[in-house]
Design a protein around this motif. Structure first.
Motif, short mmCIF file in Angstrom:
data_model
loop_
_atom_site.label_atom_id
_atom_site.label_comp_id
_atom_site.label_asym_id
_atom_site.label_seq_id
_atom_site.Cartn_x
_atom_site.Cartn_y
_atom_site.Cartn_z
N GLU A 88 0.83 -1.21 0.00
CA GLU A 88 0.00 0.00 0.00
C GLU A 88 0.87 1.26 0.00
OE1 GLU A 88 -3.71 0.62 0.01
OE2 GLU A 88 -2.96 -1.06 -1.17
N ARG A 89 1.94 1.21 0.77
CA ARG A 89 2.86 2.34 0.86
C ARG A 89 3.54 2.58 -0.50
NH1 ARG A 89 7.70 3.30 3.18
NH2 ARG A 89 8.25 1.14 3.56
N VAL A 90 3.97 1.49 -1.14
CA VAL A 90 4.63 1.62 -2.44
C VAL A 90 3.64 2.16 -3.46
CG1 VAL A 90 5.74 0.35 -4.32
CG2 VAL A 90 6.29 -0.22 -1.94
N ARG A 91 2.43 1.61 -3.43
CA ARG A 91 1.40 2.04 -4.37
C ARG A 91 1.12 3.54 -4.20
NH1 ARG A 91 -3.76 2.73 -4.68
NH2 ARG A 91 -4.02 2.41 -2.45
N ALA A 92 1.01 3.97 -2.94
CA ALA A 92 0.73 5.39 -2.68
C ALA A 92 1.86 6.27 -3.21
CB ALA A 92 0.54 5.60 -1.18
N ALA A 93 3.09 5.81 -3.08
CA ALA A 93 4.23 6.60 -3.59
C ALA A 93 4.17 6.70 -5.11
CB ALA A 93 5.55 5.98 -3.13
N PHE A 94 3.81 5.61 -5.78
CA PHE A 94 3.69 5.65 -7.24
C PHE A 94 2.57 6.60 -7.66
CE2 PHE A 94 6.11 2.32 -9.69
CZ PHE A 94 7.02 2.04 -8.70
N ARG A 126 18.84 3.38 -1.37
CA ARG A 126 18.33 3.79 -2.67
C ARG A 126 18.87 2.86 -3.76
NH1 ARG A 126 20.36 6.95 -6.58
NH2 ARG A 126 18.89 8.13 -7.85
N ASP A 127 20.17 2.55 -3.69
CA ASP A 127 20.74 1.67 -4.72
C ASP A 127 20.10 0.30 -4.71
OD1 ASP A 127 22.35 3.67 -5.57
OD2 ASP A 127 24.22 2.88 -4.72
N GLU A 128 19.86 -0.22 -3.51
CA GLU A 128 19.21 -1.55 -3.45
C GLU A 128 17.81 -1.50 -4.04
OE1 GLU A 128 20.51 -4.10 0.37
OE2 GLU A 128 19.76 -2.11 0.81
N GLY A 147 11.74 6.63 -10.41
CA GLY A 147 12.87 7.02 -9.55
C GLY A 147 12.42 7.97 -8.45
N ARG A 148 11.52 8.90 -8.79
CA ARG A 148 11.02 9.82 -7.76
C ARG A 148 10.19 9.08 -6.71
NH1 ARG A 148 9.86 13.18 -12.22
NH2 ARG A 148 7.61 12.85 -11.97
N ALA A 149 9.45 8.07 -7.14
CA ALA A 149 8.68 7.27 -6.17
C ALA A 149 9.63 6.57 -5.20
CB ALA A 149 7.79 6.26 -6.90
N VAL A 150 10.76 6.10 -5.73
CA VAL A 150 11.77 5.48 -4.86
C VAL A 150 12.28 6.50 -3.86
CG1 VAL A 150 14.12 4.55 -4.85
CG2 VAL A 150 12.44 3.64 -6.46
N GLU A 151 12.59 7.72 -4.34
CA GLU A 151 13.08 8.78 -3.44
C GLU A 151 12.04 9.07 -2.35
OE1 GLU A 151 15.98 9.69 -3.42
OE2 GLU A 151 16.77 9.35 -5.44
N ARG A 152 10.79 9.13 -2.74
CA ARG A 152 9.72 9.43 -1.78
C ARG A 152 9.65 8.33 -0.70
NH1 ARG A 152 4.48 12.06 -1.32
NH2 ARG A 152 5.07 13.37 -3.06
#
Lengths: 158, 283
Positions: A88-94, A126-128, A147-152
């Motif tokens: 859910e957290r990943v989805r929200a970031a996307f 971040r790299d992982e 990439g921005r979703a990863v940063e978030r």
């Protein structure tokens, strides 16, 4: 054996099928027997990541996985919803970053990143996170927003 | 969908029996399946029976002094996440991380990679540089073979129809490294790759090159050019030239022979530099 019954725990729910051919892929079982169409078929040779699901929490290419090989195990797909707070957290970031264009590859990206975060927890760098997505192809080439979703996710790590 | 039968034996003896029952050419062995299943789908291999190793207790990692034995069915992802392995076999860990993607490595195995013997394998070069041996089990007992002799040619290994690779054995932890050139870093096949290791015991080098037909090869002339322990810049340059001259590089859709020859010299320099800087390098 040419085929037989299987039982999987899919997104927290017990699912059974009685006569699954020996050569059937987890991708097809999920899509056609259990009607979970969120998992996408892309290249079917392990090269694109669109079919990524979690098996016992580990990101897995469902096109290269025989259903019988994972009999009895727990499978999570993009439809896991509230069953997986991490997803859910990943989805929200996307969503927040608009990290999708046509959307076909998105379930694979979200599931692959969920797997890494569940595996590594707060320690995930971040790299992982980017490495965990390196096997996922976006044919719209919408990687910058991903990439921005990863940063978030990094910024809001619990 | 290509149909086949699937058996998942509970012991090695049951596995041998299943392979015998499907003999001579009707059986395929399934470890992670990441290489086998695309071959089956595309008709390059047509097994009547697939023998799955999933129930065999070979997902092991055993240290004994300086040596390491890796069970053939342990997924690659478990290997790259083992801190001792990363520290003591850095080149092996690097090569493993260069195989496919994280999701692929959750299923792909070291045993599968070496038995399938793709000419473009990212793991065989480093196995050669580490003097690894495969442990083979069969109905007539156990035998051991250096990887250099086990891998015969492209997709051909010295393995009987009823035999299985149970483990890969490494004689000693070695400062080692792996470098490659590809179009895309992940999920791609190396145009050329070079593995190097320097033994803390005899301070001698091993160099192996991948991305060459029909299989990855050792380059003894390059290893000798490096001498013992830390090489001079001139020795590294000689080793790079030796590697470029020693191999008949192929031209194919990934790269021309000329480009590969150019790349291999650069990669030898980079890989040697990485080994010299690795923990435990013998000065």
């Amino acid at each position: 054996m040419t085929g037989g019954p299987i039982a999987l725990r899919v997104n927290g729910v017990e699912r059974r099928a009685s006569d699954v051919p020996a050569s059937e892929r987890l991708l097809d079982t999920l899509r056609w027997r259990f009607d979970l169409k969120g998992t996408k078929e892309g290249c079917r040779t392990g090269g694109c990541g669109a079919c990524t699901v979690l098996v016992d929490g580990e990101s897995t290419l469902s096109c290269l996985t025989l259903t019988h090989e994972v009999d009895g195990r727990a499978v999570a797909t993009i439809e896991a919803g509230g069953e997986s707070p991490t997803m859910e957290r990943v989805r929200a970031a996307f969503v927040a970053e608009g990290a999708l264009q046509c959307g076909y590859c998105t379930p694979g990206f979200v599931v692959a990143l969920t797997g890494l975060l569940e595996e590594r927890g707060r320690a995930a760098s971040r790299d992982e996170m980017l490495e965990a997505l390196a096997g996922n192809l976006c044919r719209c080439t919408g990687y910058a927003a991903i990439g921005r979703a990863v940063e978030r996710l990094r910024a809001e790590a619990p | 969908m290509v149909e086949f039968d699937l058996v998942a034996p509970r012991s090695a003896d049951e596995a041998f029996a299943a392979l015998r029952a499907a003999a001579p050419d009707g059986a395929a062995v399934l470890a992670g399946g990441t290489d086998l299943l695309p071959d089956v789908d595309e008709g390059r291999q047509r097994p009547r029976v697939v023998v799955s190793l999933r129930h065999l207790p070979w997902r092991t990692l055993d240290w004994a002094g300086p040596s390491l034995t890796i069970g053939s069915t342990l997924p690659l992802r478990a290997l790259e996440q083992d801190p001792d392995l990363v520290r003591r076999f850095p080149g092996l860990a690097e090569a493993i991380r260069d195989v496919g993607s994280v999701a692929l490595r959750h299923r792909a195995t070291l045993g599968g990679n070496v038995v399938r013997a793709a000419p473009t394998s990212d793991l065989v070069p480093v196995l050669l540089a580490l003097d690894a041996e495969v442990e083979i089990v069969g109905p007539r007992g156990t035998r051991r073979l250096p990887v250099d002799r086990f891998v015969r040619a492209s997709r051909r290994v010295d393995l009987g129809p009823e035999e299985l690779v149970r483990a890969v054995w490494f004689p000693e932890a070695r400062p080692s490294a792996y470098r490659w050139q590809r179009v895309r870093p992940a999920n791609d096949i190396s145009q050329v790759a070079v593995a190097a290791a320097c033994s803390p015991a005899d301070r001698r080098w091993r160099i192996a090159v991948g991305g060459v037909a029909p299989r990855p090869v050792r380059i003894p002339s390059a290893a000798e050019a490096l001498g013992a322990g830390a090489p001079t810049a001139a020795a590294v340059a000689r080793a790079a030239r030796a590697a470029a001259d020693a191999v008949a590089f192929p031209t194919d859709r990934r790269a021309s022979a000329d480009y590969r020859r150019h790349l291999v010299a650069t990669l030898v320099e980079r890989v040697v530099d990485a080994v010299v800087r690795a923990e435990g390098f013998p000065r």
